[in-house]
Write an enzyme that holds these catalytic residues in place. Structure first.
Site, mmCIF file in Angstrom:
data_model
loop_
_atom_site.group_PDB
_atom_site.id
_atom_site.type_symbol
_atom_site.label_atom_id
_atom_site.label_comp_id
_atom_site.label_asym_id
_atom_site.label_seq_id
_atom_site.Cartn_x
_atom_site.Cartn_y
_atom_site.Cartn_z
ATOM 1 N N SER A 34 0.789 -1.234 0.000
ATOM 2 C CA SER A 34 0.000 0.000 0.000
ATOM 3 C C SER A 34 0.821 1.286 0.000
ATOM 4 O O SER A 34 0.329 2.328 -0.417
ATOM 5 C CB SER A 34 -0.971 0.019 1.174
ATOM 6 O OG SER A 34 -0.290 0.200 2.385
ATOM 7 N N LYS A 78 0.041 4.917 6.684
ATOM 8 C CA LYS A 78 -0.431 5.573 5.463
ATOM 9 C C LYS A 78 0.088 7.007 5.442
ATOM 10 O O LYS A 78 0.664 7.504 6.395
ATOM 11 C CB LYS A 78 -1.964 5.615 5.397
ATOM 12 C CG LYS A 78 -2.649 4.269 5.457
ATOM 13 C CD LYS A 78 -2.473 3.487 4.203
ATOM 14 C CE LYS A 78 -3.240 2.171 4.326
ATOM 15 N NZ LYS A 78 -2.628 1.077 3.683
#
Length: 156
Positions: A34, A78
């Site tokens: 990710s 993230k």
């Protein structure tokens, strides 16, 4: 008397370790696709400071770690895209089209996204993230050795 002084030293050391890890900073191990190309898919070891998330000194572009809103025992890494009040335009489902939506990040929340939008579970899936779930800001890559150094903002 000697036994108690060693015991006291061990307890003090453990207390110092706990306070450092809980309030100042820690080491985080990340893996998965990710955050490609910023982080390694097979694993990166990052230094994370916890002060900026407690003092409100966050800014878009920071790589943050937080508790997953869907699985609270899981810690996720993230990129911070927007703060409360920011207007965010994002691709709803990059796998099947380029339809975009625009939202305003609600008060007390942030918007996070993975760098590799084709394989990430982020705010596009679970919505804006409450500030309370933020754990820290990653600022330095320790391993792999080829990536050793400060984390840089996402290239546009």
């Amino acid at each position: 008397m000697g036994e108690w002084s060693s015991f006291t030293a061990v307890v003090r050391g453990l207390c110092l370790l706990y306070v450092t890890n809980k309030y100042l900073g820690t080491v985080a191990i990340t893996y998965g696709p990710s955050m490609l190309p910023t982080l390694n898919v097979t694993g990166s070891i990052l230094l994370v400071e916890r002060i900026s998330t407690r003092t409100g000194k966050r800014r878009p572009g920071d790589v943050v770690i937080f508790r997953s809103p869907e699985t609270p025992r899981k810690i996720v890494c993230k990129r911070l895209i927007g703060l409360e009040g920011d207007q965010i335009t994002y691709v709803v489902d990059p796998q099947s089209g380029d339809r975009c939506e625009t939202i305003v990040v609600p008060k007390g929340h942030v918007w996070v996204e993975g760098d590799y939008i084709y394989n990430t579970k982020d705010s596009r899936n679970f919505g804006a993230l409450p500030y309370g779930l933020l754990e820290g800001r990653a600022f330095w890559t320790l391993l792999p050795r080829k990536d050793f150094g400060p984390l840089t903002p996402k290239p546009e």
